[in-house]
Motif scaffolding. Structure first.
Motif, PDB file in Angstrom:
ATOM      1  N   PHE A 115       0.844  -1.189   0.000  1.00  0.00           N
ATOM      2  CA  PHE A 115       0.000   0.000   0.000  1.00  0.00           C
ATOM      3  C   PHE A 115       0.885   1.246   0.000  1.00  0.00           C
ATOM      4  O   PHE A 115       1.933   1.272   0.644  1.00  0.00           O
ATOM      5  CB  PHE A 115      -0.882   0.042   1.253  1.00  0.00           C
ATOM      6  N   LYS A 116       0.433   2.267  -0.702  1.00  0.00           N
ATOM      7  CA  LYS A 116       1.105   3.560  -0.672  1.00  0.00           C
ATOM      8  C   LYS A 116       0.060   4.626  -0.409  1.00  0.00           C
ATOM      9  O   LYS A 116      -0.945   4.710  -1.124  1.00  0.00           O
ATOM     10  CB  LYS A 116       1.818   3.843  -2.001  1.00  0.00           C
ATOM     11  N   ILE A 117       0.290   5.425   0.619  1.00  0.00           N
ATOM     12  CA  ILE A 117      -0.642   6.492   0.974  1.00  0.00           C
ATOM     13  C   ILE A 117      -0.192   7.787   0.334  1.00  0.00           C
ATOM     14  O   ILE A 117       0.971   8.191   0.464  1.00  0.00           O
ATOM     15  CB  ILE A 117      -0.728   6.667   2.504  1.00  0.00           C
ATOM     16  N   ASP A 118      -1.103   8.443  -0.356  1.00  0.00           N
ATOM     17  CA  ASP A 118      -0.812   9.735  -0.975  1.00  0.00           C
ATOM     18  C   ASP A 118      -0.546  10.752   0.137  1.00  0.00           C
ATOM     19  O   ASP A 118      -1.332  10.869   1.077  1.00  0.00           O
ATOM     20  CB  ASP A 118      -2.025  10.179  -1.805  1.00  0.00           C
ATOM     21  N   PRO A 119       0.566  11.493   0.067  1.00  0.00           N
ATOM     22  CA  PRO A 119       0.858  12.463   1.124  1.00  0.00           C
ATOM     23  C   PRO A 119      -0.118  13.635   1.161  1.00  0.00           C
ATOM     24  O   PRO A 119      -0.230  14.324   2.174  1.00  0.00           O
ATOM     25  CB  PRO A 119       2.278  12.941   0.784  1.00  0.00           C
ATOM     26  N   THR A 120      -0.844  13.868   0.070  1.00  0.00           N
ATOM     27  CA  THR A 120      -1.794  14.967   0.021  1.00  0.00           C
ATOM     28  C   THR A 120      -3.121  14.538   0.632  1.00  0.00           C
ATOM     29  O   THR A 120      -3.736  13.575   0.182  1.00  0.00           O
ATOM     30  CB  THR A 120      -2.040  15.436  -1.424  1.00  0.00           C
ATOM     31  N   VAL A 121      -3.552  15.238   1.656  1.00  0.00           N
ATOM     32  CA  VAL A 121      -4.825  14.969   2.322  1.00  0.00           C
ATOM     33  C   VAL A 121      -5.799  16.084   1.953  1.00  0.00           C
ATOM     34  O   VAL A 121      -5.513  17.259   2.158  1.00  0.00           O
ATOM     35  CB  VAL A 121      -4.647  14.899   3.851  1.00  0.00           C
ATOM     36  N   ARG A 131      -6.114   9.197   0.236  1.00  0.00           N
ATOM     37  CA  ARG A 131      -6.100   8.268  -0.897  1.00  0.00           C
ATOM     38  C   ARG A 131      -4.914   7.305  -0.790  1.00  0.00           C
ATOM     39  O   ARG A 131      -3.828   7.692  -0.373  1.00  0.00           O
ATOM     40  CB  ARG A 131      -6.022   9.046  -2.217  1.00  0.00           C
ATOM     41  N   THR A 132      -5.165   6.069  -1.176  1.00  0.00           N
ATOM     42  CA  THR A 132      -4.122   5.053  -1.156  1.00  0.00           C
ATOM     43  C   THR A 132      -4.106   4.324  -2.495  1.00  0.00           C
ATOM     44  O   THR A 132      -5.065   4.386  -3.262  1.00  0.00           O
ATOM     45  CB  THR A 132      -4.357   4.015  -0.041  1.00  0.00           C
ATOM     46  N   PRO A 141      -2.506  -1.391 -10.498  1.00  0.00           N
ATOM     47  CA  PRO A 141      -2.723  -0.875  -9.143  1.00  0.00           C
ATOM     48  C   PRO A 141      -4.179  -0.462  -8.951  1.00  0.00           C
ATOM     49  O   PRO A 141      -4.858  -0.074  -9.907  1.00  0.00           O
ATOM     50  CB  PRO A 141      -1.777   0.335  -9.073  1.00  0.00           C
ATOM     51  N   VAL A 142      -4.648  -0.568  -7.730  1.00  0.00           N
ATOM     52  CA  VAL A 142      -6.030  -0.230  -7.400  1.00  0.00           C
ATOM     53  C   VAL A 142      -6.033   0.978  -6.466  1.00  0.00           C
ATOM     54  O   VAL A 142      -5.364   0.968  -5.430  1.00  0.00           O
ATOM     55  CB  VAL A 142      -6.740  -1.410  -6.713  1.00  0.00           C
ATOM     56  N   TYR A 162     -13.937   3.152  -3.943  1.00  0.00           N
ATOM     57  CA  TYR A 162     -13.211   2.245  -4.817  1.00  0.00           C
ATOM     58  C   TYR A 162     -12.827   2.986  -6.085  1.00  0.00           C
ATOM     59  O   TYR A 162     -13.651   3.662  -6.703  1.00  0.00           O
ATOM     60  CB  TYR A 162     -14.079   1.030  -5.160  1.00  0.00           C
ATOM     61  N   LYS A 163     -11.571   2.873  -6.469  1.00  0.00           N
ATOM     62  CA  LYS A 163     -11.011   3.620  -7.597  1.00  0.00           C
ATOM     63  C   LYS A 163     -11.230   5.115  -7.425  1.00  0.00           C
ATOM     64  O   LYS A 163     -11.364   5.868  -8.390  1.00  0.00           O
ATOM     65  CB  LYS A 163     -11.612   3.142  -8.922  1.00  0.00           C
TER      66      LYS A 163
END
Length: 201
Positions: A115-121, A131-132, A141-142, A162-163
């Motif tokens: 999993f990778k979490i987007d640093p932008t919240v 977003r991940t 990737p999903v 989802y997506k």
């Protein structure tokens, strides 16, 4: 007055990086990280844990990261006010079982996923969206987005996209309204329990 580029460039980079660093430390990311870690753990446990073992492992993570009571109320919608207190409690319990069952069934094996979490919240009113991306050595990737709201001083997940587009909350609200109209709260409780018994499908 003149400055060396060796001074200006790092300074500019620091200014530009500051908001990103603040985003990366946003407290709304912590529950998503906890959930991601929990999902990876049950994936790696796979068949050794079995469905019941994966459910037992991910259950406390769901309790820690989701506001299941609020999700249930929002999923039922205006009809929630028509539900007796005992049935409200039963609906929340059924929603928790369904959430746990879905994760235990869908994250049942490990093949190098991460999993990778987007640093932008993103801030949406009083809510935040994290977003991940779920990546695997094979396959596309999903994208999975989470909407979070503060509850009791901590951030909790109240919706899953989802997506980054399909709202689980909106989908459930449409499904639940039809079931509730036909049989009320008890029919909805039975429906959720049936879904849980089938692994959330």
């Amino acid at each position: 007055m003149t400055f060396s580029l060796r001074v200006i460039v790092p300074a500019v980079a620091l200014v530009l990086a500051a908001p990103l660093a603040a985003q990366a430390n946003d407290p709304a990311r912590a529950p998503v990280q906890t959930l991601d870690d929990g999902l990876l753990a049950i994936m790696k446990g796979g068949k050794t844990l079995g469905t019941a073992g994966r459910a037992a492992r991910i259950g406390p993570v769901v309790d820690q990261t989701f506001d299941v009571a609020l999700i249930t109320r929002l999923s039922v919608g205006p009809d929630w006010l028509k539900v007796a207190p005992a049935d409200q409690t039963a609906l929340v319990a059924a929603m928790r079982r369904l959430t746990v069952a879905q994760y235990a069934a869908n994250f049942d094996s490990y093949g190098g996923e991460s999993f990778k979490i987007d640093p932008t919240v993103e801030t949406r009113g009083t809510d935040k969206v994290v977003r991940t991306t779920l990546a695997a050595p094979k396959g596309d990737p999903v994208s999975i987005g989470y909407r979070l709201r503060q509850s009791g001083g901590s951030w909790r997940i109240v919706d899953v996209y989802y997506k980054n587009a399909i709202s689980q909350l909106a989908t459930r609200r449409a499904d639940f309204a039809t079931i509730f109209a036909k049989g009320g709260a008890k029919a909805l409780i039975s429906h959720l329990n049936d879904l849980s018994a089938k692994g959330g499908r």
